[in-house]
Each structure stands twice: as C-alpha cells, then as structure tokens.
Design an enzyme around this catalytic site. Structure first.
Site, PDB file in Angstrom:
ATOM      1  N   ARG A 188      -3.331   4.203  -9.935  1.00  0.00           N
ATOM      2  CA  ARG A 188      -1.909   4.505 -10.186  1.00  0.00           C
ATOM      3  C   ARG A 188      -1.600   4.492 -11.690  1.00  0.00           C
ATOM      4  O   ARG A 188      -0.558   4.005 -12.127  1.00  0.00           O
ATOM      5  CB  ARG A 188      -0.977   3.520  -9.473  1.00  0.00           C
ATOM      6  CG  ARG A 188      -1.068   3.538  -7.971  1.00  0.00           C
ATOM      7  CD  ARG A 188      -0.557   4.854  -7.392  1.00  0.00           C
ATOM      8  NE  ARG A 188      -0.417   4.783  -5.952  1.00  0.00           N
ATOM      9  CZ  ARG A 188      -1.412   5.048  -5.089  1.00  0.00           C
ATOM     10  NH1 ARG A 188      -2.593   5.425  -5.542  1.00  0.00           N
ATOM     11  NH2 ARG A 188      -1.203   4.975  -3.789  1.00  0.00           N
ATOM     12  N   SER A 229       5.646   3.395  -2.058  1.00  0.00           N
ATOM     13  CA  SER A 229       5.303   2.015  -2.450  1.00  0.00           C
ATOM     14  C   SER A 229       6.078   1.663  -3.718  1.00  0.00           C
ATOM     15  O   SER A 229       5.982   2.375  -4.719  1.00  0.00           O
ATOM     16  CB  SER A 229       3.817   1.880  -2.752  1.00  0.00           C
ATOM     17  OG  SER A 229       3.049   2.195  -1.630  1.00  0.00           O
ATOM     18  N   GLU A 280       5.251   0.036  -9.156  1.00  0.00           N
ATOM     19  CA  GLU A 280       4.526   1.307  -9.269  1.00  0.00           C
ATOM     20  C   GLU A 280       5.480   2.384  -9.772  1.00  0.00           C
ATOM     21  O   GLU A 280       5.096   3.288 -10.502  1.00  0.00           O
ATOM     22  CB  GLU A 280       3.978   1.708  -7.904  1.00  0.00           C
ATOM     23  CG  GLU A 280       3.169   2.975  -7.959  1.00  0.00           C
ATOM     24  CD  GLU A 280       3.141   3.734  -6.651  1.00  0.00           C
ATOM     25  OE1 GLU A 280       4.028   4.594  -6.430  1.00  0.00           O
ATOM     26  OE2 GLU A 280       2.228   3.491  -5.855  1.00  0.00           O
TER      27      GLU A 280
END
Ligand code: FAD
Ligand code: EPU
Length: 339
Positions: free
Chosen positions: A164, A238, A335
């Site tokens: 990520r 997320s 995130e």
C-alpha cells in the site's frame, strides 16, 4: 477548461462527505490538465488531484482547485505470443479496465477485480487484493510535474512500490499528476488461487478448470459479500493498513491470543496481522456513533451512514486506534489519504 465555483464534492468521494471545493474542473486531456495547473499557479490556489475519490477522507472544505483526472484511452502498444503491453489513460475507471482485459484473456489483474477508483490512482498505493499487487504487472507511470509542467516517466523500480505504498505517497507526494500507466499482461495467464476464499468459491461455483474470467467472477463474489458497496453506504474500503509487527511482539501476543491470524512477509523479522481482527477483538466491530461507525461485517471499514462530516470519521478512527493500542500495543496507520 471549464471551471466551476463552490462545488459540493459529495458525489466525488465514496465516503459521501459533503465538503465544498472553492473551484473544480475535470481534465480530459493533457492540455486541459496543464491549463488547470497553470491557472492554479497563476491564481496562487492549492490543487487537490482527484480520481474516483475512493481512497480519500475530506476532513473539511477544500481550499483551492479540485482537479479531477479524466484522461481516457486504452492503447495496445505492442504484443507478442506471450504478452500484451497496454498504455492506459489515468482517468479510465479501474474495474471496467480489468473486465476489458479479462474479456480478452489478458491475465494479471483479474484478482484486482471490483476495486473502485481510477487507473491513475492505482499505482499510488500499489493497489492489492487476493494475493496480487499492481506492481507485478506495471511497467511504467507517466506523470506531469505540477509545478513546471514537465513530463516524466517512472519505471517500475523508480516507483519504489511497497505494501500500500509507493514513491507517490512518500518523497513525490503531491508533486505529480499521473497521466497514464503502462501494463504488461500475460496471454497465457498464470492463476493466483491460493489467497483467501478463491479456491473455495470456485468450488462452490462448480468450476474445476478455472479461467481468468472465473477468477474475476469469484473475486467479485467474495468482495460483494464482505465489503459494503459505497453506493449504498459511504466508505473508502480498508481504513487502516494491516500492521507489520516485530516477530518477538507477535510471539508474545500469540501466547495471550492463540487465535490471532497472521501472514508471513518478505522480512523474516516481521509478521503481518489483520487490522480487522484487532479492531474486532478490541470490541469495535459494528459500533455506531451517530452518523458514523465501524462496519458490522468488516471491522477494517469505517462507514458514513449519511450526513457525516470528515471530522466525525477522524474522531472515530482515533478511538479505534487508541483501543487497539491499549489492547495489543500496536499502532494502526491509516491507509486512506486524509485531505
Ligand atoms: P482517489 O481517492 O481519488 O485518490 C487517492 C489519492 O491519489 C489522493 O491522494 C489523490 O490526490 C491521488 N490521486 C488520484 N489520482 C491521481 C492522479 N491521476 N495523479 C496524481 N495523484 C492522484 N484498495 C486496494 O488496494 N485494494 C482493495 O481491495 C481495495 N478495495 C476497496 C474497496 C472499496 C469498497 C473502496 C471504497 C476502496 C477500496 N480500495 C482498495 C481503495 C481504493 O479503491 C484505491 O486506493 C484506488 O486506487 C483509489 O483510486 P481513486 O481514483 O478513487 O483515488
Ligand atoms: N477479520 C476479522 N474481523 C473483521 C475483518 C477481518 O477477524 O471484522 C479477519 C478475517 O477473518 C481474516 C483477516 O482478518 O482472518 C483478513 O480479513 P480479509 O480477508 O477480509 O482482508 P483484510 O486484511 O481485512 C485486505 C486488504 C483489502 C483486500 C483484502 C483481500 C488491507 C489494508 N486490506 O483486507 O484491501 O481487498 O485484504 O486481499 O490490506 C483496501 O485496501 O481498501 C482493501 C479493501
């Protein structure tokens, strides 16, 4: 360039936060993108570049210009017996692009089916799902420098991809507008079936010799049972990354929480632990506070039940972080991008 003033961004972010932009424009070509950046520079306005708004949290009204990247086009640059090279405009929506490739039997991104957003944003956090990350099929990223309007190409290695993560979230953050991405896909696809419930889902679908079309359908099925649809309930997928913790810390936690799931990572001194599990164990799954909450089926997803402001999501996220820290001594990192 069509410039609008005082525009609600509610339909431009999947959290559905009703923040206002001072100015808004969509760039459908490189020329329009340069015009917009030149306008912002001349008028000393900050610029927020937006794709599909599926990985941002708008904490307040956005000062300056929101520039939505809408450069389109899927160009076949080259192909041979084994591979096809595609140059794709940054504004192409990701999932339809995946479906286009799957339909041609070009393999490599079928596990990334149904991820919202645009092709141009995909390298920024190196999108990943079901055992595949975009870095595995990405050749290069073309960018426009937001300050001097020069054009550059980042090779895969130059993007410094991680979990990520990429250079575009680190040293190059906010510096470039991504205009196009080049991919190399496989004409003799290698299937990735080991992650999560893919195999199980294919069996339930009574598929014995899966194709990439089957894998794509299985991934779409799994995702639609697990993740809330942003068209029905505001969210950005997320909210936190899955943390990587030291092996010694993991082993100590495992003695107290033997059921704690974990994943090996490249660094043998670290272990990845699912944040959704940590949040659930900390008692936050399904908790609602007014307009916002932790999703009842997926604790890693924070949701806007309607009418929330970004600050309410931020406050909820802070409480979730504090609870996980108190119980596990683990810091959860967002995130999504706080704007
Ligand atoms: P935006 O949210 O518009 O932007 C994200 C960031 O990139 C911002 O900082 C923005 O300024 C910048 N940006 C956007 N476009 C450009 C550009 N052209 N040039 C320069 N900067 C730009 N992600 C995963 O990795 N895996 C998943 O499985 C996954 N599942 C999701 C499920 C749901 C239901 C949702 C809502 C999100 C999910 N996401 C997932 C997160 C999200 O879809 C991805 O991060 C996606 O790549 C974001 O694309 P976007 O166009 O919406 O980016
Ligand atoms: N879990 C719980 N409780 C929950 C949620 C999850 O115990 O409420 C447990 C599950 O039982 C499982 C583990 O946590 O053992 C992992 O759950 P899941 O397979 O649902 O995946 P995730 O780790 O929550 C990650 C990505 C997703 C990606 C999926 C599939 C991150 C931060 N998230 O989620 O990406 O789609 O795996 O590969 O890495 C996103 O980035 O926005 C995103 C949705």
């Amino acid at each position: 360039m069509t410039l609008q003033q005082q525009v609600s961004l509610q339909s431009f972010n999947t959290f559905g936060i009703d923040a206002q932009a001072d100015y808004f424009t969509a760039a459908h070509s490189l020329t329009e993108a340069i015009e917009a950046l030149q306008w912002a520079k001349a008028h000393q306005q900050p610029v927020l570049i937006l794709g599909g708004g599926s990985n941002v949290l708008l904490m307040q009204d956005v000062r300056g210009l929101v520039l939505q990247v809408s450069l389109k086009g899927i160009e076949r640059l080259a192909e041979d017996e084994d591979t096809v090279r595609l140059r794709v405009g940054a504004g192409e929506p990701w999932h339809p692009f995946v479906l286009h490739c799957v339909a041609q039997n070009w393999g490599g991104i079928e596990n990334l089916s149904l991820i919202p957003g645009t092709v141009g944003a995909a390298p920024i956090q190196n999108i990943g799902a079901y055992g595949v990350e975009i870095k595995e099929v990405l050749e290069s990223v073309e960018v426009l420098d937001c300050q001097d309007f020069s054009l550059h190409t980042f090779s895969n290695a130059a993007c410094a991809f991680g979990y990520r993560d990429s250079i575009f979230k680190q040293t190059a953050q906010g510096k470039y507008l991504i205009t196009a991405v080049t991919f190399v896909l496989q004409k003799k696809p290698v299937l990735h079936l080991t992650y999560g419930a893919i195999q199980q889902t294919l069996e339930a679908m009574q598929v014995t010799h899966p194709t990439i079309q089957d894998v794509s359908r299985a991934v779409c099925h799994i995702r639609s049972t697990k993740l809330p649809n942003p068209q029905e309930i505001g969210n950005a997928g997320s909210f936190f990354k899955n943390p990587e913790i030291d092996l010694a810390h993991y082993e100590q936690l495992k003695t107290v929480f033997p059921a704690m799931p974990s994943y090996a990572v490249a660094n043998p001194a670290k272990v990845k632990v699912p944040a959704g599990w940590l949040i659930e164990q900390a008692g936050w799954k399904g908790v609602r506070q007014g307009n916002v909450g932790v999703h009842k089926d997926q604790a890693l997803v924070l949701v806007n039940y309607g009418g929330a402001q970004g600050s309410e999501i931020v406050a909820l996220a802070s409480q979730v972080q504090a609870a996980v820290r108190a119980k596990f001594e683990i810091d959860l990192t967002p995130e999504i991008n706080y704007i």
